[in-house]
Design a protein around this motif. Structure first.
Motif, PDB file in Angstrom:
ATOM      1  N   UNK A 209       0.810  -1.216   0.000  1.00 35.50           N
ATOM      2  CA  UNK A 209       0.000   0.000   0.000  1.00 35.50           C
ATOM      3  C   UNK A 209       0.842   1.264   0.000  1.00 35.50           C
ATOM      4  N   UNK A 210       1.936   1.297   0.792  1.00 29.35           N
ATOM      5  CA  UNK A 210       2.582   2.583   1.030  1.00 29.35           C
ATOM      6  C   UNK A 210       4.109   2.523   1.110  1.00 29.35           C
ATOM      7  N   UNK A 211       4.738   1.473   0.574  1.00 27.90           N
ATOM      8  CA  UNK A 211       6.199   1.473   0.534  1.00 27.90           C
ATOM      9  C   UNK A 211       6.699   0.830  -0.749  1.00 27.90           C
ATOM     10  N   UNK A 255       4.429   1.589  -4.892  1.00 30.26           N
ATOM     11  CA  UNK A 255       3.111   1.167  -4.430  1.00 30.26           C
ATOM     12  C   UNK A 255       2.038   1.917  -5.207  1.00 30.26           C
ATOM     13  N   UNK A 256       0.864   1.310  -5.413  1.00 29.31           N
ATOM     14  CA  UNK A 256       0.470  -0.043  -5.027  1.00 29.31           C
ATOM     15  C   UNK A 256       0.495  -1.005  -6.213  1.00 29.31           C
ATOM     16  N   UNK A 274      15.186  -4.927  -1.104  1.00 34.71           N
ATOM     17  CA  UNK A 274      15.599  -3.863  -0.190  1.00 34.71           C
ATOM     18  C   UNK A 274      14.394  -3.013   0.153  1.00 34.71           C
ATOM     19  N   UNK A 275      14.250  -2.707   1.449  1.00 38.52           N
ATOM     20  CA  UNK A 275      13.134  -1.883   1.915  1.00 38.52           C
ATOM     21  C   UNK A 275      13.688  -0.788   2.814  1.00 38.52           C
ATOM     22  N   UNK A 276      13.226   0.427   2.589  1.00 41.35           N
ATOM     23  CA  UNK A 276      13.722   1.588   3.324  1.00 41.35           C
ATOM     24  C   UNK A 276      12.532   2.466   3.689  1.00 41.35           C
ATOM     25  N   UNK A 277      12.134   2.481   4.983  1.00 37.45           N
ATOM     26  CA  UNK A 277      12.714   1.836   6.157  1.00 37.45           C
ATOM     27  C   UNK A 277      12.320   0.354   6.224  1.00 37.45           C
TER      28      UNK A 277
END
Length: 306
Positions: A209-211, A255-256, A274-277
């Protein structure tokens, strides 16, 4: 949508977020067919960004030295090959980071000195403004992308800001998804190598949804399949994307968009997500984050890692 054999099928269901009405496209960096942003004594380096993250992928030469004189926050060093190690110097002293390791480097001054040659991956937040300015896709973020939540760092390590080093030599475990490490700014999932093409009857189309998700191909080749939702406004619709990417390459998935990736070649296909944060849903799964004891969960109600 996950196959029952995929550990992600056990993730808790997420309540639907706000309905998106505008969408960003995906950014793709095919390093094997584009000129590097840096070509010097350290080797050849390509830089690409997402909303919150900068990926610096280097084909490092023996003796390369990557210096950060005033790094504002923690960053990641990934050494995916055993043949290239590093001496990392921080305010706390010097420490060897063997090849086939991941390290979380504290803020402030640091120097990474490479022994051997091979791929070196560094991951920064976009607070590293000097690196942001050199990214190949800087123009894509002239305006912030829609639907991406504001960046919120996670708590610092329990023993304070210092170098944390972990071997990638971790065996697969039934029920655990990949090999996941998190720090105060990043989560890195070094997925199991796919040997041969992925089974097309067991793909995993899903969305966030948001990353954003950054998928870094280190070996082989992948096709990244993306599909954006339809809204009542035809002007917001986007065509499906089926992007074939050899290694080394990066796909930034916004996203999305519904997405899934499949290894394509007969040999090894190696992907790193990789995800940030860091992601909260992965962090809530017992045993999934391999260094969970070193980096605490955020306090409830902070909104971090949604």
């Amino acid at each position: 949508m996950y196959d029952a054999s995929d550990p992600r099928s056990t993730l808790a269901s997420v309540q639907p977020g706000p309905v998106a009405t505008a969408f960003a496209g995906a950014d793709c960096g095919k390093f094997y067919e584009t000129a590097p942003q840096e070509d010097d004594a350290n080797g050849r380096s390509w830089l690409i960004r997402s909303q919150h993250c900068v990926v610096a992928y280097s084909e490092a030469r023996d003796g390369a030295c990557f210096i950060r004189s005033a790094q504002p926050d923690e960053y990641v060093l990934l050494l995916p090959d055993a043949g290239a190690s590093a001496e990392v110097e921080t305010a706390g002293g010097k420490e060897l980071v063997p090849g086939y390791s991941i390290a979380f480097v504290p803020p402030g001054p640091s120097a990474i000195r490479i022994a051997g040659s091979g791929p070196v991956v560094r991951l920064f937040t976009t607070r590293a403004e000097d690196l942001v300015a050199r990214c190949a896709n800087t123009a894509s973020y002239a305006a912030p992308h829609p639907n991406v939540a504001p960046f919120q760092p996670w708590p610092e390590a329990t023993d304070g800001p210092r170098l944390h080093v972990y071997s990638l030599d971790v065996p697969d475990e039934p029920g655990r998804f990949g090999r996941i490490w998190r720090g105060s700014t990043m989560m890195v999932n070094v997925l199991p190598a796919q040997h041969g093409p992925r089974d097309v009857t067991k793909l995993s189309p899903h969305h966030h949804d948001d990353f954003e998700q950054i998928s870094l191909a280190l070996e082989g080749a992948f096709t990244h399949h993306l599909r954006w939702p339809w809204t009542t406004d035809l002007n917001a619709w986007r065509d499906d994307q089926h992007e074939y990417c050899e290694a080394p390459s990066v796909m930034v998935i916004p996203p999305p968009a519904i997405h899934t990736s499949r290894g394509m070649l007969a040999g090894v296909n190696q992907l790193v997500d990789i995800f940030c944060p860091p992601r909260l849903d992965f962090s809530l799964k017992p045993g999934w984050v391999l260094n969970a004891a070193d980096y605490p969960m955020p306090a409830e109600g902070t909104g971090v890692g949604s």
